[in-house]
Design a protein around this motif. Structure first.
Motif, short mmCIF file in Angstrom:
data_model
loop_
_atom_site.label_atom_id
_atom_site.label_comp_id
_atom_site.label_asym_id
_atom_site.label_seq_id
_atom_site.Cartn_x
_atom_site.Cartn_y
_atom_site.Cartn_z
N LYS A 28 0.82 -1.21 0.00
CA LYS A 28 0.00 0.00 0.00
C LYS A 28 0.86 1.26 0.00
CE LYS A 28 -4.02 -1.97 2.42
NZ LYS A 28 -4.83 -1.91 3.66
N LEU A 29 2.08 1.14 0.51
CA LEU A 29 2.98 2.30 0.60
C LEU A 29 3.97 2.33 -0.57
CD1 LEU A 29 3.74 2.19 4.44
CD2 LEU A 29 2.21 3.77 3.24
N TRP A 30 3.57 1.84 -1.74
CA TRP A 30 4.49 1.75 -2.88
C TRP A 30 4.96 3.13 -3.32
CZ3 TRP A 30 3.40 4.10 -7.52
CH2 TRP A 30 2.08 4.48 -7.75
N ARG A 31 4.13 4.15 -3.17
CA ARG A 31 4.55 5.50 -3.55
C ARG A 31 5.68 5.98 -2.65
NH1 ARG A 31 -1.02 5.57 -4.03
NH2 ARG A 31 -1.85 6.11 -6.09
N LEU A 32 5.58 5.69 -1.35
CA LEU A 32 6.66 6.03 -0.43
C LEU A 32 7.92 5.25 -0.77
CD1 LEU A 32 7.77 7.41 2.11
CD2 LEU A 32 6.74 5.57 3.47
N ALA A 33 7.77 3.97 -1.11
CA ALA A 33 8.92 3.15 -1.49
C ALA A 33 9.61 3.71 -2.73
CB ALA A 33 8.48 1.71 -1.75
N SER A 35 9.57 6.88 -3.72
CA SER A 35 10.24 8.13 -3.32
C SER A 35 11.54 7.85 -2.58
CB SER A 35 9.30 8.96 -2.43
OG SER A 35 8.12 9.32 -3.13
N LEU A 36 11.54 6.85 -1.69
CA LEU A 36 12.75 6.50 -0.94
C LEU A 36 13.81 5.93 -1.87
CD1 LEU A 36 11.15 4.87 2.24
CD2 LEU A 36 12.35 7.06 2.12
N GLY A 37 13.39 5.09 -2.83
CA GLY A 37 14.33 4.52 -3.78
C GLY A 37 14.98 5.60 -4.64
N TRP A 38 14.17 6.55 -5.11
CA TRP A 38 14.71 7.66 -5.92
C TRP A 38 15.62 8.55 -5.08
CZ3 TRP A 38 15.66 8.72 -10.66
CH2 TRP A 38 15.88 10.03 -11.08
N PHE A 39 15.24 8.76 -3.82
CA PHE A 39 16.08 9.57 -2.94
C PHE A 39 17.42 8.89 -2.68
CE2 PHE A 39 17.49 10.73 1.38
CZ PHE A 39 17.62 12.10 1.21
N ASP A 40 17.43 7.56 -2.58
CA ASP A 40 18.68 6.82 -2.40
C ASP A 40 19.63 7.07 -3.56
OD1 ASP A 40 17.87 5.73 -0.01
OD2 ASP A 40 17.16 3.86 -0.89
N ILE A 41 19.08 7.09 -4.78
CA ILE A 41 19.92 7.33 -5.96
C ILE A 41 20.45 8.75 -5.95
CG2 ILE A 41 19.91 7.44 -8.49
CD1 ILE A 41 17.76 5.27 -8.46
N LYS A 42 19.60 9.72 -5.64
CA LYS A 42 20.04 11.12 -5.60
C LYS A 42 21.10 11.32 -4.52
CE LYS A 42 17.06 14.42 -6.02
NZ LYS A 42 15.87 15.28 -5.79
N LEU A 43 20.91 10.65 -3.39
CA LEU A 43 21.87 10.79 -2.29
C LEU A 43 23.21 10.14 -2.65
CD1 LEU A 43 22.11 11.86 0.62
CD2 LEU A 43 21.46 9.59 1.41
N ARG A 44 23.16 9.01 -3.36
CA ARG A 44 24.38 8.30 -3.74
C ARG A 44 25.23 9.15 -4.68
NH1 ARG A 44 23.65 2.36 -6.18
NH2 ARG A 44 22.71 2.13 -4.09
N TYR A 45 24.57 9.93 -5.54
CA TYR A 45 25.31 10.72 -6.52
C TYR A 45 25.22 12.22 -6.23
CZ TYR A 45 25.30 6.31 -8.99
OH TYR A 45 25.46 4.99 -9.32
N LYS A 46 25.06 12.54 -4.95
CA LYS A 46 25.00 13.94 -4.55
C LYS A 46 26.33 14.64 -4.88
CE LYS A 46 24.16 16.90 -0.53
NZ LYS A 46 23.90 16.93 0.94
N GLY A 47 26.25 15.78 -5.54
CA GLY A 47 27.46 16.52 -5.93
C GLY A 47 28.04 16.10 -7.26
N SER A 48 27.47 15.02 -7.85
CA SER A 48 27.96 14.55 -9.15
C SER A 48 27.16 15.24 -10.26
CB SER A 48 27.82 13.03 -9.26
OG SER A 48 28.12 12.59 -10.55
N PHE A 122 8.48 -4.89 4.81
CA PHE A 122 8.40 -5.15 3.38
C PHE A 122 8.67 -3.89 2.56
CE2 PHE A 122 6.08 -5.83 -0.63
CZ PHE A 122 6.62 -7.04 -1.02
N LEU A 123 8.39 -2.74 3.15
CA LEU A 123 8.65 -1.46 2.48
C LEU A 123 10.11 -1.33 2.09
CD1 LEU A 123 7.62 1.45 1.69
CD2 LEU A 123 8.35 2.15 3.97
N GLN A 124 11.02 -1.81 2.95
CA GLN A 124 12.45 -1.70 2.68
C GLN A 124 12.85 -2.61 1.51
OE1 GLN A 124 13.83 0.72 4.13
NE2 GLN A 124 12.20 1.02 5.65
N ALA A 125 12.22 -3.77 1.40
CA ALA A 125 12.48 -4.65 0.27
C ALA A 125 11.98 -4.02 -1.02
CB ALA A 125 11.82 -6.01 0.49
N LEU A 126 10.79 -3.42 -0.97
CA LEU A 126 10.23 -2.75 -2.14
C LEU A 126 11.09 -1.55 -2.53
CD1 LEU A 126 7.74 -3.06 -3.95
CD2 LEU A 126 6.52 -1.48 -2.45
N ARG A 127 11.58 -0.85 -1.55
CA ARG A 127 12.47 0.30 -1.80
C ARG A 127 13.74 -0.13 -2.53
NH1 ARG A 127 15.11 3.48 3.38
NH2 ARG A 127 16.48 4.93 2.26
#
Length: 275
Positions: A28-33, A35-48, A122-127
Motif C-alpha cells: 500500500k505504501l508503494w509511492r513512499l517506497a 520516493s525513498l528509492g529515488w532519494f537513495d539514488i540522488k543521495l548516492r550521486y550527490k554533488g555529481s 516489506f517497504l524496505q524490500a520494495l524500496r
C-alpha cells in the motif's frame, strides 16, 4: 462466542498473520517506497554532475572492451556476440548481482528508519527493488544502442519478456526478504554472497553463449540463474523461450518464495533487535 473471539485474537497475533499483514501494508505504501528509492539514488550521486550516467558510461566501456576481446578469443562474429554480451552484462550486473548484493543490506541500511518509525519491513524490500529497477532502466540504453547499431530487431516476440520481468520483480522481493533477514542476524553472510556472485558469473552464460556448450547445454538448467535470466534475455534477443526453461524458472522461483516466506515469518519480529 468466547472461544471464537480468542481464536480471532490468536490469529491476529500469530507470526503468519503479522507477516502477511506486513507485506500488504508495504504494498500500500508503494509511492513512499518509490520516493525513498529515488532519494537513495540522488543521495548516492550527490554533488555529481552526471549522476547515474557514470554507471552507464562505465558499463558501456566494459561491454565494448569485453565484446572486442572475447569475440576474438571465442572466434565469434561480433554482429552476433556484442548484442548478446551487452544485454547479458547489463541484466546481470544491474539486475541479478545488484539485487543479491543489496538484498543483504536491505534492513541494515535502513536501521535508523526502522528504529525511529514504525513502518512495514516489506517497504524496505520494495524500496531496494525500485532503486535497482531505476538504475537498470538507465543502463538498458546500452544494449538498445548496440541493437540499433547492428540493426537487431527482436520484433513482437520481445513482449514475451513482460512475464519474465514480473517474475524478476517477485523474485527480487523474495531475495531481499530472505537475505535481508539472514544478513541482519549473521553479518558474515554478505561476504559469502559477494564471493558467490563472482563464482556464479563465470558458470552462467553471460560472457559466453549457451550454444558453445553444444550437447552439454541441457545441463545449464541446473544452474538456477540461467533459466531465470533467460526468460527476460531470450525474448529481447528475438528468441522464444521454451516451456522447459519456464518450468525450471518457475520451479526455482517457488522454492525461493517458500524459503523466503518461512525465514521472514520466523525472523520478522526480531529484525529490529538484530540491526
Amino acid at each position: 462466542m468466547t472461544f471464537l473471539l480468542q481464536k480471532i485474537y490468536n490469529t491476529k497475533n500469530s507470526r503468519y498473520y503479522q507477516a502477511v499483514l506486513d507485506i500488504i501494508e508495504g504494498l500500500k505504501l508503494w509511492r513512499l517506497a518509490f520516493s525513498l528509492g529515488w532519494f537513495d539514488i540522488k543521495l548516492r550521486y550527490k554533488g555529481s554532475v552526471l549522476g547515474p550516467v557514470w554507471i552507464t558510461a562505465t558499463s558501456a566501456a566494459m561491454i565494448a572492451t569485453m565484446g572486442l576481446i572475447y569475440s576474438s578469443l571465442f572466434k565469434m562474429d561480433l554482429h552476433q556476440y556484442l548484442p548478446f554480451v551487452a544485454l547479458s552484462t547489463v541484466l546481470w550486473q544491474h539486475g541479478m548481482a545488484t539485487t543479491l548484493s543489496d538484498g543483504c543490506q536491505c534492513f541494515l541500511q535502513a536501521d535508523d528508519t526502522i528504529h525511529s518509525i514504525k513502518l512495514p519491513f516489506f517497504l524496505q524490500a520494495l524500496r531496494t527493488i525500485i532503486r535497482n529497477g531505476i538504475i537498470l532502466s538507465f543502463n538498458l540504453v546500452i544494449p538498445a544502442i548496440v541493437f540499433i547499431y547492428y540493426n537487431k530487431n527482436p520484433g513482437w516476440i520481445a513482449l514475451e519478456t513482460i512475464p519474465g520481468l514480473l517474475l524478476w520483480l517477485i523474485d527480487g522481493l523474495a531475495i531481499c526478504l530472505f537475505l535481508g533477514c539472514i544478513c541482519a542476524r549473521y553479518r558474515d553472510i554478505p561476504q559469502i554472497i559477494n564471493s558467490f556472485i563472482q563464482i556464479v558469473f563465470y558458470i552462467t552464460p553471460i560472457i559466453w553463449l549457451p550454444s558453445q556448450l553444444k550437447h552439454r547445454i541441457v545441463y545449464l538448467v541446473y544452474n538456477p540463474l540461467y533459466p531465470i535470466i533467460d526468460v527476460v534475455r531470450g525474448p529481447l534477443l528475438g528468441e522464444s523461450v521454451g516451456l522447459r526453461i519456464w518450468m525450471y524458472a518457475l520451479g526455482y522461483s517457488i522454492i525461493l518464495w517458500l524459503f523466503s516466506g518461512y525465514v521472514f515469518i520466523r525472523a520478522r519480529g526480531r529484525i529490529a533487535f538484530w540491526i
